[in-house]
Design a protein around this motif. Structure first.
Motif, mmCIF file in Angstrom:
data_model
loop_
_atom_site.group_PDB
_atom_site.id
_atom_site.type_symbol
_atom_site.label_atom_id
_atom_site.label_comp_id
_atom_site.label_asym_id
_atom_site.label_seq_id
_atom_site.Cartn_x
_atom_site.Cartn_y
_atom_site.Cartn_z
ATOM 1 N N PRO A 45 0.825 -1.206 0.000
ATOM 2 C CA PRO A 45 0.000 0.000 0.000
ATOM 3 C C PRO A 45 0.867 1.266 0.000
ATOM 4 N N ASN A 46 0.224 2.396 -0.276
ATOM 5 C CA ASN A 46 0.914 3.677 -0.188
ATOM 6 C C ASN A 46 1.545 3.819 1.193
ATOM 7 N N GLY A 47 2.778 4.304 1.216
ATOM 8 C CA GLY A 47 3.461 4.518 2.481
ATOM 9 C C GLY A 47 4.152 3.294 3.048
ATOM 10 N N ALA A 48 4.150 2.184 2.311
ATOM 11 C CA ALA A 48 4.751 0.951 2.821
ATOM 12 C C ALA A 48 6.273 0.944 2.719
ATOM 13 N N GLY A 49 6.848 1.845 1.904
ATOM 14 C CA GLY A 49 8.299 1.920 1.773
ATOM 15 C C GLY A 49 8.845 1.409 0.457
ATOM 16 N N LYS A 50 7.983 1.145 -0.523
ATOM 17 C CA LYS A 50 8.445 0.609 -1.809
ATOM 18 C C LYS A 50 9.436 1.552 -2.493
ATOM 19 N N THR A 51 9.083 2.811 -2.621
ATOM 20 C CA THR A 51 9.969 3.776 -3.274
ATOM 21 C C THR A 51 11.246 3.960 -2.471
#
Length: 113
Positions: A45-51
């Motif tokens: 999800p958004n904010g999970a740290g992928k980027t």
């Protein structure tokens, strides 16, 4: 390192990498291994740290802890935690950014460039 099951060489390995920004842990103990010829996906999800993970793997951010290892074309093992994007590019590691605003008057190849 060669995986006995698939006989494919490991080319990139992240071992328990973490990054902390001003006391906030953005990514904690992330590990992954990429084999030669393999494609993997990273979902969440958004904010999970992928980027943030991609930024650590590509040299934009330096992990606070853990290790990122790369096996180059000559099978030389390199720890790349503290290398910047230009240094990683010379080793053959680069990233692209998602861009949904393409130029309609350019070819696909020119848009990629």
């Amino acid at each position: 390192m060669t995986d006995s099951n698939s006989e494919r060489k490991t080319v990139l390995q992240a071992s328990e990498i973490s990054i902390v920004f001003g006391g906030l842990t953005a990514v904690s103990n992330f590990s992954c291994e990429l084999k030669e010829g393999e494609l993997i996906g990273l979902i969440g999800p958004n904010g999970a740290g992928k980027t943030t993970i991609f930024n650590m793997l590509s040299g934009v951010y330096t992990p606070t802890s853990g290790e990122i290892t790369f096996w180059d074309r000559n099978n030389k093992v390199r720890v790349i935690n503290k290398k910047n994007p230009a240094q990683l590019n010379k080793l053959g590691i680069a990233r692209t950014f998602q861009n949904i605003r393409l130029f309609g008057n350019l070819t696909v190849a020119d848009n990629v460039r």
